[in-house]
Write an enzyme that holds these catalytic residues in place. Structure first.
Site, short mmCIF file in Angstrom:
data_model
loop_
_atom_site.label_atom_id
_atom_site.label_comp_id
_atom_site.label_asym_id
_atom_site.label_seq_id
_atom_site.Cartn_x
_atom_site.Cartn_y
_atom_site.Cartn_z
N ALA A 23 2.41 -3.10 4.28
CA ALA A 23 2.57 -2.03 3.31
C ALA A 23 2.11 -2.53 1.94
O ALA A 23 2.12 -3.72 1.68
CB ALA A 23 4.02 -1.61 3.26
N CYS A 24 1.76 -1.61 1.08
CA CYS A 24 1.34 -1.92 -0.27
C CYS A 24 2.51 -2.57 -1.03
O CYS A 24 3.63 -2.13 -0.84
CB CYS A 24 0.93 -0.60 -0.89
N PRO A 25 2.37 -3.59 -1.87
CA PRO A 25 1.11 -4.20 -2.27
C PRO A 25 0.71 -5.40 -1.42
O PRO A 25 -0.07 -6.24 -1.86
CB PRO A 25 1.43 -4.67 -3.69
N ASN A 31 -4.18 0.15 4.70
CA ASN A 31 -3.37 0.85 3.71
C ASN A 31 -4.29 1.64 2.77
O ASN A 31 -5.19 1.06 2.16
CB ASN A 31 -2.55 -0.19 2.94
N ARG A 51 1.04 -2.37 -11.65
CA ARG A 51 2.24 -1.68 -12.14
C ARG A 51 3.36 -2.72 -12.23
O ARG A 51 3.15 -3.87 -11.87
CB ARG A 51 2.60 -0.50 -11.22
#
Ligand SMILES: Cc1cc2nc3c(=O)[nH]c(=O)nc-3n(C[C@H](O)[C@H](O)[C@H](O)COP(=O)(O)OP(=O)(O)OC[C@H]3O[C@@H](n4cnc5c(N)ncnc54)[C@H](O)[C@@H]3O)c2cc1C
Lengths: 78, 380
Positions: free
Chosen positions: A16-18, A43, B195
């Site tokens: 999954a991100c990141p 992703n 972010r």
């Protein structure tokens, strides 16, 4: 199909991100200047994350290859 | 024949699991049909969330330590020794002191280790609150720090408790304000991606709070080196920051043995993210930080996963198919100052939605920290 020979492939499919971007950053950290890393990611977000980071870090995104279930990014370390 | 379950690691996940199995398999343990061994490389169980409060003088590191023999059910064999070899073919473990031990079911719950040496100068130039000694050293520094640049740099992910770096800057901001020093202290937060947090929902929530409080942010900042003499930290992206006090979340890894045993890269075990079974070996589970599931390295995760592995093992031992699965459940309190906190709960399917910060949630976090010892005992 690109004919670029990567020095190392990082398979981040399923992460999954990141995760994929962090895996790429980790591989670049350990690589020599000029080395090409191929990142495999399924992703969606990697499509924007990877080019943005490559540009920010001054590394070159040589090619992006769309596979059936994943994308391959070829990044050359500056 | 007696079935042997060996759990390596007596931290949050391993202790909760040992107590869970003692309860679930009570009659089988009494009858000698099953043996549960918990191996830990020291006599104490360590509760790490206490370390966040140590630099601010609010807790002592001793508050986060208890003897394992007081926490773990007597029906569990406790072995204080360090595992030095995992042979999944022979189903056998080697130890630094005692004789080897075979297993029928192995559970790896060995947690995370800090790897500051991966960034030159980081160990010499930076402080952290991710270890006992780090937290007490940082307390000394922070108490004397009355003006200048405080930089909090998240160097690597995954790391323990993804909320903790945000908590630290929010708490530091409030702490310096309360002491009338905030105008003399600049706080900068750095994060490796674009972010302020890996999870976009938490990042979206946290960023405006940082802006409002004047916490400077540097994103796309992957620390490459630290110069302790010049007091600078430089990123792979070419940004250099001056600091007077550098607090880092150092790179993390699992334990080397896992990689040596071919169970996964960088010391994290590759697992099926629902069953928590190792991909590369039979009869091996991993849980908590060491299991590469993509969810945060958090105590709450280790706790939920221990319940799943406990149910699966009990089914297997009873000769029934294991049906319990982990759904990615994660639960975190996030301190947003010295007396307010938020709260998030999420899983593989449902993203987090941080609750509005309140005093009540702050007290809930402190109350949870107090009652944690009941969790470790398997009571809560
Ligand atoms: C500052 C800080 C704040 C945190 N705050 C929170 C929070 O608010 N909420 C939350 O949910 N989580 C929080 N966490 C994260 C949480 O502490 C960890 O995710 C949790 O401890 C993971 O549990 P674990 O069982 O996987 O590993 P651990 O609890 O780390 O236990 C691993 C155990 O294995 C032992 N071990 C390792 N190798 C061997 C070996 N070879 N042989 C024998 N024994 C071995 C270790 O000594 C240790 O006892 C925080 C962490 C930190 C650092």
């Amino acid at each position: 199909m690109t004919d670029i020979e990567p020095d190392k492939t990082v398979d981040a499919r399923g992460a999954a991100c990141p995760g994929p971007l962090m895996d790429l950053i980790g591989a670049i950290r350990g690589a020599d200047s000029g080395a090409v890393i191929r990142l495999l990611s399924d992703n969606e977000q990697s499509r924007t994350d990877v080019p943005e980071w490559a540009e920010e870090a001054g590394n070159e995104l040589l090619a992006v290859e769309e596979g059936d279930d994943h994308t391959a990014f070829y990044v050359e370390k500056a | 024949m007696t079935e042997r379950v060996v759990i390596v690691g007596g931290g949050t996940g391993g202790s909760v699991l040992a107590n869970d199995l003692a309860d679930r398999l009570e009659s089988k343990l009494d009858a000698g049909d099953v043996e549960v061994t918990l191996v830990n490389d020291g006599p104490d169980h360590v509760y790490k969330p206490v370390w966040l409060y140590v630099p601010f003088g609010q807790r002592e590191t001793a508050d986060g330590r208890r003897r394992l023999d007081e926490l773990v059910d007597d029906a569990v064999d406790l072995r204080i020794d360090r595992v030095t070899d995992i042979d999944t073919e022979a189903e056998q473990l080697g130890f630094s002191d005692g004789p080897t031990m075979g297993y029928d079911h192995l559970v790896l719950a060995t947690g995370s280790t800090l790897r500051p040496e991966r960034v030159p100068g980081l160990a010499e130039g930076g402080y952290n609150y991710y270890s006992e000694s780090g937290a007490t050293d940082l307390r000394e520094e922070l108490l004397e720090f009355t003006e200048g640049e405080l930089v909090l740099s998240v160097v690597g992910t995954p790391h323990m408790c993804p909320a903790a770096p945000l908590e630290f800057v929010f708490m530091a901001d409030d702490w310096f304000r309360q002491r009338g020093l905030r105008e003399d202290v600049d706080i900068t937060y750095t994060y490796p991606i674009q972010r302020v947090h890996g999870n976009p929902h938490i990042a979206e929530w946290a960023r405006p709070i940082m802006d409002e409080r004047g916490i400077e942010v540097e994103t796309f900042f992957n620390a490459e080196s630290v110069d302790p003499e010049a007091e600078t930290i430089t990123s792979m992206e070419g940004t250099e920051l001056d600091y007077d006090l550098l607090v880092s979340i150092p790179p993390h890894g699992g334990i080397d043995l896992i990689e040596e045993a071919g169970l996964g890269d960088d010391g994290w075990v590759d697992v099926n993210k629902h069953t928590l079974e190792a991909e590369a070996a039979e009869n091996v589970y991993a849980l908590g930080d060491t299991a590469a599931t993509g969810v945060p390295n958090a105590g709450s995760v280790a706790h939920y996963q221990a319940g799943v592995v406990g149910r699966r093992l009990a089914s297997e031992i009873r000769g029934r198919p294991a049906t319990a699965t982990y759904d990615g459940k994660t639960l975190c309190f996030i301190e947003t100052g010295m007396d307010a906190a938020s709260y998030v709960e999420f899983d593989y399917e449902n993203p987090p939605a941080p609750a509005p910060p309140s005093r009540k949630l702050h007290w809930s976090k402190l109350a949870y920290n107090e009652s944690y010892w009941l969790t470790a005992r398997g009571l809560l």
